[in-house]
Motif scaffolding. Structure first.
Motif, PDB file in Angstrom:
ATOM      1  N   GLU A  50       0.868  -1.173   0.000  1.00 32.99           N
ATOM      2  CA  GLU A  50       0.000   0.000   0.000  1.00 32.99           C
ATOM      3  C   GLU A  50       0.909   1.228   0.000  1.00 32.99           C
ATOM      4  O   GLU A  50       1.897   1.277   0.727  1.00 32.99           O
ATOM      5  CB  GLU A  50      -0.887   0.017   1.242  1.00 32.99           C
ATOM      6  CG  GLU A  50      -1.993   1.066   1.213  1.00 32.99           C
ATOM      7  CD  GLU A  50      -3.054   0.737   0.180  1.00 32.99           C
ATOM      8  OE1 GLU A  50      -3.554   1.689  -0.458  1.00 32.99           O
ATOM      9  OE2 GLU A  50      -3.386  -0.454   0.000  1.00 32.99           O
ATOM     10  N   PRO A  51       0.613   2.229  -0.825  1.00 31.14           N
ATOM     11  CA  PRO A  51       1.441   3.446  -0.819  1.00 31.14           C
ATOM     12  C   PRO A  51       1.454   4.088   0.566  1.00 31.14           C
ATOM     13  O   PRO A  51       0.431   4.118   1.257  1.00 31.14           O
ATOM     14  CB  PRO A  51       0.744   4.349  -1.830  1.00 31.14           C
ATOM     15  CG  PRO A  51      -0.036   3.438  -2.705  1.00 31.14           C
ATOM     16  CD  PRO A  51      -0.461   2.302  -1.825  1.00 31.14           C
ATOM     17  N   GLU A  52       2.607   4.572   0.964  1.00 35.58           N
ATOM     18  CA  GLU A  52       2.755   5.241   2.248  1.00 35.58           C
ATOM     19  C   GLU A  52       3.373   6.618   2.034  1.00 35.58           C
ATOM     20  O   GLU A  52       4.205   6.808   1.145  1.00 35.58           O
ATOM     21  CB  GLU A  52       3.639   4.415   3.194  1.00 35.58           C
ATOM     22  CG  GLU A  52       3.045   3.069   3.553  1.00 35.58           C
ATOM     23  CD  GLU A  52       3.928   2.301   4.520  1.00 35.58           C
ATOM     24  OE1 GLU A  52       4.776   2.938   5.184  1.00 35.58           O
ATOM     25  OE2 GLU A  52       3.784   1.065   4.608  1.00 35.58           O
ATOM     26  N   GLU A  53       2.944   7.552   2.860  1.00 36.41           N
ATOM     27  CA  GLU A  53       3.460   8.915   2.765  1.00 36.41           C
ATOM     28  C   GLU A  53       4.756   9.007   3.579  1.00 36.41           C
ATOM     29  O   GLU A  53       4.744   9.142   4.799  1.00 36.41           O
ATOM     30  CB  GLU A  53       2.428   9.904   3.307  1.00 36.41           C
ATOM     31  CG  GLU A  53       2.811  11.357   3.109  1.00 36.41           C
ATOM     32  CD  GLU A  53       1.750  12.285   3.687  1.00 36.41           C
ATOM     33  OE1 GLU A  53       1.320  13.206   2.975  1.00 36.41           O
ATOM     34  OE2 GLU A  53       1.353  12.072   4.837  1.00 36.41           O
TER      35      GLU A  53
ATOM     36  N   ASN B 294      -1.904  14.344  -1.155  1.00 35.83           N
ATOM     37  CA  ASN B 294      -1.553  12.932  -1.170  1.00 35.83           C
ATOM     38  C   ASN B 294      -2.753  12.045  -0.856  1.00 35.83           C
ATOM     39  O   ASN B 294      -2.875  10.937  -1.379  1.00 35.83           O
ATOM     40  CB  ASN B 294      -0.425  12.655  -0.174  1.00 35.83           C
ATOM     41  CG  ASN B 294       0.938  13.040  -0.735  1.00 35.83           C
ATOM     42  OD1 ASN B 294       1.093  13.210  -1.937  1.00 35.83           O
ATOM     43  ND2 ASN B 294       1.913  13.193   0.137  1.00 35.83           N
ATOM     44  N   ARG B 295      -3.646  12.515   0.000  1.00 34.88           N
ATOM     45  CA  ARG B 295      -4.871  11.748   0.249  1.00 34.88           C
ATOM     46  C   ARG B 295      -5.706  11.632  -1.029  1.00 34.88           C
ATOM     47  O   ARG B 295      -6.261  10.569  -1.329  1.00 34.88           O
ATOM     48  CB  ARG B 295      -5.699  12.416   1.346  1.00 34.88           C
ATOM     49  CG  ARG B 295      -5.065  12.356   2.732  1.00 34.88           C
ATOM     50  CD  ARG B 295      -5.975  12.989   3.758  1.00 34.88           C
ATOM     51  NE  ARG B 295      -5.364  13.038   5.084  1.00 34.88           N
ATOM     52  CZ  ARG B 295      -5.969  13.442   6.171  1.00 34.88           C
ATOM     53  NH1 ARG B 295      -7.239  13.838   6.103  1.00 34.88           N
ATOM     54  NH2 ARG B 295      -5.337  13.463   7.331  1.00 34.88           N
ATOM     55  N   LEU B 296      -5.780  12.726  -1.760  1.00 36.73           N
ATOM     56  CA  LEU B 296      -6.523  12.706  -3.026  1.00 36.73           C
ATOM     57  C   LEU B 296      -5.871  11.761  -4.030  1.00 36.73           C
ATOM     58  O   LEU B 296      -6.551  10.993  -4.721  1.00 36.73           O
ATOM     59  CB  LEU B 296      -6.613  14.117  -3.607  1.00 36.73           C
ATOM     60  CG  LEU B 296      -7.475  15.112  -2.829  1.00 36.73           C
ATOM     61  CD1 LEU B 296      -7.255  16.526  -3.349  1.00 36.73           C
ATOM     62  CD2 LEU B 296      -8.956  14.737  -2.913  1.00 36.73           C
ATOM     63  N   LEU B 297      -4.545  11.820  -4.119  1.00 38.00           N
ATOM     64  CA  LEU B 297      -3.831  10.948  -5.045  1.00 38.00           C
ATOM     65  C   LEU B 297      -3.981   9.487  -4.643  1.00 38.00           C
ATOM     66  O   LEU B 297      -4.159   8.608  -5.493  1.00 38.00           O
ATOM     67  CB  LEU B 297      -2.360  11.338  -5.102  1.00 38.00           C
ATOM     68  CG  LEU B 297      -2.049  12.756  -5.601  1.00 38.00           C
ATOM     69  CD1 LEU B 297      -0.546  12.984  -5.661  1.00 38.00           C
ATOM     70  CD2 LEU B 297      -2.684  13.013  -6.954  1.00 38.00           C
ATOM     71  N   HIS B 298      -3.901   9.214  -3.340  1.00 40.37           N
ATOM     72  CA  HIS B 298      -4.088   7.853  -2.848  1.00 40.37           C
ATOM     73  C   HIS B 298      -5.481   7.341  -3.232  1.00 40.37           C
ATOM     74  O   HIS B 298      -5.644   6.193  -3.691  1.00 40.37           O
ATOM     75  CB  HIS B 298      -3.907   7.848  -1.331  1.00 40.37           C
ATOM     76  CG  HIS B 298      -3.806   6.490  -0.739  1.00 40.37           C
ATOM     77  ND1 HIS B 298      -3.976   6.243   0.612  1.00 40.37           N
ATOM     78  CD2 HIS B 298      -3.561   5.271  -1.293  1.00 40.37           C
ATOM     79  CE1 HIS B 298      -3.827   4.960   0.844  1.00 40.37           C
ATOM     80  NE2 HIS B 298      -3.582   4.341  -0.289  1.00 40.37           N
ATOM     81  N   CYS B 299      -6.474   8.190  -3.066  1.00 38.23           N
ATOM     82  CA  CYS B 299      -7.846   7.818  -3.421  1.00 38.23           C
ATOM     83  C   CYS B 299      -7.969   7.556  -4.922  1.00 38.23           C
ATOM     84  O   CYS B 299      -8.558   6.561  -5.346  1.00 38.23           O
ATOM     85  CB  CYS B 299      -8.803   8.931  -2.987  1.00 38.23           C
ATOM     86  SG  CYS B 299     -10.541   8.518  -3.174  1.00 38.23           S
ATOM     87  N   ASN B 300      -7.389   8.443  -5.731  1.00 38.62           N
ATOM     88  CA  ASN B 300      -7.453   8.271  -7.184  1.00 38.62           C
ATOM     89  C   ASN B 300      -6.763   6.981  -7.622  1.00 38.62           C
ATOM     90  O   ASN B 300      -7.243   6.259  -8.503  1.00 38.62           O
ATOM     91  CB  ASN B 300      -6.795   9.463  -7.879  1.00 38.62           C
ATOM     92  CG  ASN B 300      -7.571  10.744  -7.679  1.00 38.62           C
ATOM     93  OD1 ASN B 300      -8.751  10.715  -7.349  1.00 38.62           O
ATOM     94  ND2 ASN B 300      -6.908  11.870  -7.866  1.00 38.62           N
TER      95      ASN B 300
ATOM     96  N   ILE C 275       5.451   4.833  -8.047  1.00 33.98           N
ATOM     97  CA  ILE C 275       4.416   5.294  -7.127  1.00 33.98           C
ATOM     98  C   ILE C 275       5.005   5.550  -5.737  1.00 33.98           C
ATOM     99  O   ILE C 275       4.703   6.570  -5.105  1.00 33.98           O
ATOM    100  CB  ILE C 275       3.273   4.265  -7.048  1.00 33.98           C
ATOM    101  CG1 ILE C 275       2.579   4.141  -8.413  1.00 33.98           C
ATOM    102  CG2 ILE C 275       2.256   4.651  -5.976  1.00 33.98           C
ATOM    103  CD1 ILE C 275       1.596   3.006  -8.498  1.00 33.98           C
ATOM    104  N   ASP C 276       5.836   4.647  -5.262  1.00 33.00           N
ATOM    105  CA  ASP C 276       6.469   4.842  -3.955  1.00 33.00           C
ATOM    106  C   ASP C 276       7.247   6.153  -3.926  1.00 33.00           C
ATOM    107  O   ASP C 276       7.201   6.900  -2.933  1.00 33.00           O
ATOM    108  CB  ASP C 276       7.406   3.673  -3.640  1.00 33.00           C
ATOM    109  CG  ASP C 276       6.665   2.414  -3.207  1.00 33.00           C
ATOM    110  OD1 ASP C 276       5.524   2.537  -2.727  1.00 33.00           O
ATOM    111  OD2 ASP C 276       7.230   1.313  -3.363  1.00 33.00           O
TER     112      ASP C 276
END
Length: 543
Positions: A179-182, A394-400, A434-435
């Protein structure tokens, strides 16, 4: 097209599978079938630290990685894959990091049924399937299905980056392997580091000793993939663009500029509305879930053109917007700037409205019976929008990435290219890329009014300044003209047919067909969604 099948009688293939042409593979006490394409086989072999048999297929290699290294090994893999493993009495399902390939499952009278084909499960004799009304509402809101639900009741989709264990008693155990992490790193060399990752991802996806195709729109994302392919490949690069007619706005000047600059063999495919009308039903039926994207038929036609040229791999620029901060984020950023509503789901509701599809029309579009579904649509996006990442961007990108990326962009391209014997690959969706994107400070992705700044800087030397610095316009698809012209008869016959009435309020559909109810002609996009859904439901015998 889909070939993997598993049920209570065991694992088997419906027909040959790329990377697994000889049927199920066995490692130790595990048996697996899958559709597996790995881009970093050498890395995985080294990680195993043991001899891997000569001629080992990608499916067997991934099974060995899972058997030896578990989820840590899956994280190392770079590819597009789904794998079904018989582990004792359990069935273990694995889907790749980003969701390039799909896998569906349901529990019936004879146990679990699993397939890469939703249509196969729809027809499974031991599953009681019908129409999932919750999914109807989801599709009309998003123009795709954003989570694990499908339009077939009782059948779900394995989520990307997951290992799903199905037990004989019907229980499920879900484990996330990626899962992508910030993990933001404040450094000056992000463009340079990103460039290295882009070159590595593109090179890994180039077919050895073969020509490669690139679907070239003329935007920065497909242009940079074209430039990287031309730089890194030792074979001819063929590029393909679309025209909807010389009298309509197009991007051909930009795609032509990139093709000339990169010395590709360039083709422009003319797609008149009459072709859309003739091929729409066929194209929609190729998809496991409908996609309300008017580029579906052109995507299939591009795949046919590439296949006719003898290609086996076509690259695309998908991923730039959901990973690096494209223009679709601006409405949400503006909402947050002026936000007054503190309700728990306010952000998620605003996100649904920002899609500008049929979300606010559901009360008048759907019949009372179709509106009985009650699961809140915000459930698909709220975990990301209010999730663990600190940056709103980043939340928006994660959602997309986890909704549109996995359930629209990647699956649409994979299904339509696979239908013509091709592999459609997206270097910008590589897990390592992505990472890195989530390690880049948000100000370097959306730098003032410059979107995807770090991505543009990473490839600035490869492309003309006109391409790098032009604002994104998107491909202008003449949906309104199609619906009032060559698609008019089909649209009216399908949407005003009695079989459509159980779902849609015919008065609303008639008013949209007449262009009523809006100052601007936005009903075309909504009608396209309804038409696409209806054609798909008919192909799957769900009406």
């Amino acid at each position: 097209m889909p070939r993997l099948w598993a049920d209570g009688s065991g694992l088997r293939l419906l027909e040959g599978v790329p990377g697994n042409a000889h049927g199920p593979v066995r490692v130790g006490g595990l048996t697996a079938v899958g559709e597996v394409t790995l881009h970093n086989g050498r890395t995985l072999r080294a990680a195993l630290g043991a001899d891997v048999p000569d001629g080992c297929s990608d499916t067997e290699l991934l099974l060995r990685v899972w058997a030896t290294l578990g989820t840590a090994g899956l994280r190392l893999a770079d590819g597009m894959f789904v794998l079904a493993i018989a582990d004792g009495e359990d069935l273990v399902l694995i889907r790749d990091h980003v969701g390039a390939r799909t896998l569906f499952y349901g529990h019936g009278t004879a146990g679990w049924c699993v397939s890469t084909s939703l249509l196969a499960l729809r027809r499974a004799p031991n599953l009681r399937t019908g129409l999932n009304l919750d999914a109807v509402r989801s599709f009309l809101t998003f123009a795709y299905l954003p989570g694990d639900e499908t339009l077939v009741a009782g059948v779900r989709e394995v989520l990307p980056g997951r290992v799903l264990r199905l037990r004989p008693d019907g229980a499920e155990a879900d484990e996330v392997f990626w899962e992508p992490e910030e993990r933001i790193v404040d450094a000056d060399d992000h463009p340079r580091r990103l460039r290295a990752l882009l070159e590595e991802a593109t090179a890994a996806r180039l077919p050895a000793g073969e020509q490669v195709g690139v679907l070239l729109s003329g935007g920065i994302d497909s242009s940079l993939v074209t430039a990287l392919a031309a730089k890194l490949h030792d074979q001819t690069v063929r590029t393909y663009s679309i025209s909807f007619g010389s009298d309509l706005p197009n991007e051909l000047a930009y795609s032509g500029l990139v093709a000339t600059h990169c010395h590709t063999t360039h083709s422009v495919l003319n797609v008149p509305g009459e072709t859309i009308a003739a091929r729409l039903a066929e194209t929609v039926a190729l998809l496991d879930s409908p996609v309300g994207d008017p580029l579906t038929v052109p995507n299939l036609l591009l795949a046919e053109a590439a296949a006719a040229d003898g290609l086996s791999v076509v690259l695309n620029g998908e991923g730039g917007d959901p990973v690096f901060g494209g223009p679709k984020n601006l409405p949400m950023l503006i909402f947050e700037l002026h936000r007054e509503d503190s309700a728990p789901l306010a952000r998620a509701t605003a996100y649904l409205r920002s899609y500008r599809k049929c979300y606010e029309d559901l009360p008048v579009l759907l019949t009372p019976a179709a509106r009985e579904a009650s699961a809140p649509l915000e459930r698909f996006v709220q975990p990301y929008l209010d999730g663990p990442m600190d940056s709103l961007l980043n939340r928006l990108l994660h959602c997309n990435l986890r909704t549109k990326g996995a359930h629209h962009i990647l699956t649409k391209v994979e299904r339509l290219t696979a239908a013509r014997g091709l592999r459609g690959l997206a270097p910008l969706f590589a897990p390592a890329v992505i990472d890195h994107a989530f390690a880049v400070p948000p100000r370097l992705k959306l730098a003032g009014t410059s979107e995807k700044w770090v991505l543009k800087e990473a490839v600035r030397d490869l492309l003309p300044r006109t391409i790098v610095d032009r604002p994104k316009s998107g491909m202008r698809v003449p949906v309104q003209q199609w619906l009032s012209g060559p698609l008019r008869t089909l649209t009216q016959e399908v949407l005003l047919d009695r079989r459509s009435h159980p779902l849609f309020d015919v008065r609303t559909v008639r008013s949209w067909l007449r262009g009523e109810g809006a100052l601007l002609p936005r009903q075309g996009g909504k009608l396209w969604l309804v038409l696409t859904l209806e054609l798909w439901l008919r192909a799957y015998d769900l009406v």
